[in-house]
Design a protein around this motif. Sequence first.
Motif, PDB file in Angstrom:
ATOM      1  N   GLY A  32      54.637 -22.752  68.910  1.00 13.33           N
ATOM      2  CA  GLY A  32      53.263 -22.950  68.442  1.00 13.33           C
ATOM      3  C   GLY A  32      52.986 -24.398  68.109  1.00 13.33           C
ATOM      4  O   GLY A  32      52.268 -24.689  67.156  1.00 13.33           O
ATOM      5  N   ASP A  33      53.565 -25.299  68.899  1.00 14.09           N
ATOM      6  CA  ASP A  33      53.438 -26.745  68.705  1.00 14.09           C
ATOM      7  C   ASP A  33      53.992 -27.220  67.356  1.00 14.09           C
ATOM      8  O   ASP A  33      53.543 -28.211  66.805  1.00 14.09           O
ATOM      9  N   ARG A  34      54.990 -26.517  66.863  1.00 17.69           N
ATOM     10  CA  ARG A  34      55.704 -26.938  65.650  1.00 17.69           C
ATOM     11  C   ARG A  34      56.925 -27.756  66.050  1.00 17.69           C
ATOM     12  O   ARG A  34      57.477 -27.587  67.123  1.00 17.69           O
ATOM     13  N   THR A  35      57.367 -28.593  65.122  1.00 16.69           N
ATOM     14  CA  THR A  35      58.672 -29.226  65.274  1.00 16.69           C
ATOM     15  C   THR A  35      59.727 -28.204  64.856  1.00 16.69           C
ATOM     16  O   THR A  35      59.411 -27.174  64.247  1.00 16.69           O
ATOM     17  N   ILE A  36      60.976 -28.494  65.158  1.00 12.70           N
ATOM     18  CA  ILE A  36      62.059 -27.618  64.720  1.00 12.70           C
ATOM     19  C   ILE A  36      62.069 -27.532  63.196  1.00 12.70           C
ATOM     20  O   ILE A  36      62.184 -26.440  62.626  1.00 12.70           O
ATOM     21  N   ALA A  39      59.280 -25.318  62.044  1.00 19.38           N
ATOM     22  CA  ALA A  39      59.545 -23.921  62.383  1.00 19.38           C
ATOM     23  C   ALA A  39      60.566 -23.306  61.422  1.00 19.38           C
ATOM     24  O   ALA A  39      60.397 -22.170  60.967  1.00 19.38           O
ATOM     25  N   ILE A  40      61.613 -24.059  61.090  1.00 20.62           N
ATOM     26  CA  ILE A  40      62.600 -23.577  60.123  1.00 20.62           C
ATOM     27  C   ILE A  40      61.937 -23.363  58.767  1.00 20.62           C
ATOM     28  O   ILE A  40      62.120 -22.327  58.126  1.00 20.62           O
ATOM     29  N   ALA A  41      61.146 -24.334  58.336  1.00 20.48           N
ATOM     30  CA  ALA A  41      60.450 -24.221  57.049  1.00 20.48           C
ATOM     31  C   ALA A  41      59.489 -23.037  57.029  1.00 20.48           C
ATOM     32  O   ALA A  41      59.305 -22.399  55.981  1.00 20.48           O
ATOM     33  N   ASP A  42      58.913 -22.719  58.188  1.00 19.99           N
ATOM     34  CA  ASP A  42      57.979 -21.598  58.284  1.00 19.99           C
ATOM     35  C   ASP A  42      58.680 -20.252  58.433  1.00 19.99           C
ATOM     36  O   ASP A  42      58.030 -19.217  58.539  1.00 19.99           O
ATOM     37  N   GLY A  43      59.999 -20.265  58.485  1.00 23.96           N
ATOM     38  CA  GLY A  43      60.763 -19.025  58.545  1.00 23.96           C
ATOM     39  C   GLY A  43      60.959 -18.444  59.934  1.00 23.96           C
ATOM     40  O   GLY A  43      61.348 -17.288  60.075  1.00 23.96           O
ATOM     41  N   ILE A  44      60.728 -19.256  60.963  1.00 23.36           N
ATOM     42  CA  ILE A  44      60.958 -18.796  62.329  1.00 23.36           C
ATOM     43  C   ILE A  44      62.465 -18.600  62.527  1.00 23.36           C
ATOM     44  O   ILE A  44      63.267 -19.441  62.114  1.00 23.36           O
ATOM     45  N   ASP A  45      62.842 -17.502  63.142  1.00 20.75           N
ATOM     46  CA  ASP A  45      64.242 -17.189  63.397  1.00 20.75           C
ATOM     47  C   ASP A  45      64.884 -18.298  64.234  1.00 20.75           C
ATOM     48  O   ASP A  45      64.289 -18.764  65.214  1.00 20.75           O
ATOM     49  N   THR A  48      65.045 -17.821  67.984  1.00 25.66           N
ATOM     50  CA  THR A  48      63.765 -18.095  68.637  1.00 25.66           C
ATOM     51  C   THR A  48      63.583 -19.598  68.824  1.00 25.66           C
ATOM     52  O   THR A  48      63.142 -20.053  69.881  1.00 25.66           O
ATOM     53  N   ILE A  49      63.938 -20.359  67.808  1.00 24.18           N
ATOM     54  CA  ILE A  49      63.841 -21.812  67.895  1.00 24.18           C
ATOM     55  C   ILE A  49      64.770 -22.325  68.994  1.00 24.18           C
ATOM     56  O   ILE A  49      64.375 -23.167  69.801  1.00 24.18           O
ATOM     57  N   VAL A  54      65.936 -24.654  74.518  1.00 25.46           N
ATOM     58  CA  VAL A  54      66.499 -24.471  75.865  1.00 25.46           C
ATOM     59  C   VAL A  54      65.390 -24.510  76.915  1.00 25.46           C
ATOM     60  O   VAL A  54      65.547 -25.135  77.970  1.00 25.46           O
ATOM     61  N   ALA A  55      64.269 -23.865  76.626  1.00 21.07           N
ATOM     62  CA  ALA A  55      63.144 -23.856  77.577  1.00 21.07           C
ATOM     63  C   ALA A  55      62.575 -25.252  77.779  1.00 21.07           C
ATOM     64  O   ALA A  55      62.178 -25.614  78.889  1.00 21.07           O
ATOM     65  N   ALA A  56      62.534 -26.048  76.726  1.00 19.26           N
ATOM     66  CA  ALA A  56      61.968 -27.397  76.815  1.00 19.26           C
ATOM     67  C   ALA A  56      62.929 -28.395  77.460  1.00 19.26           C
ATOM     68  O   ALA A  56      62.484 -29.368  78.071  1.00 19.26           O
TER      69      ALA A  56
END
Length: 66
Positions: A32-36, A39-45, A48-49, A54-56
């Motif tokens: 969602g156009d977040r930095t790593i 994303a970690i701070a937002d609680g993204i697994d 998933t990160i 890998v995709a990028a």
Amino acid sequence: MRLTDFWARLEEAFGAAYARSIAADHSFAGLGDRTINKAIADGIDTATIWRAVVAAYPDRVPSRLH
């Protein structure tokens, strides 16, 4: 994936200094156009990160780290 495993993979793929730079400065579409770091701070697994990394950077991340 544990957070320590995530950082170890990122550092193995990019080197310690560049990994921290990517984490702070690169916005990933797959997050969602977040930095790593965001994303970690937002609680993204972390798995998933990692998939977004890998995709990028498909040519940068060795297949054994996928």
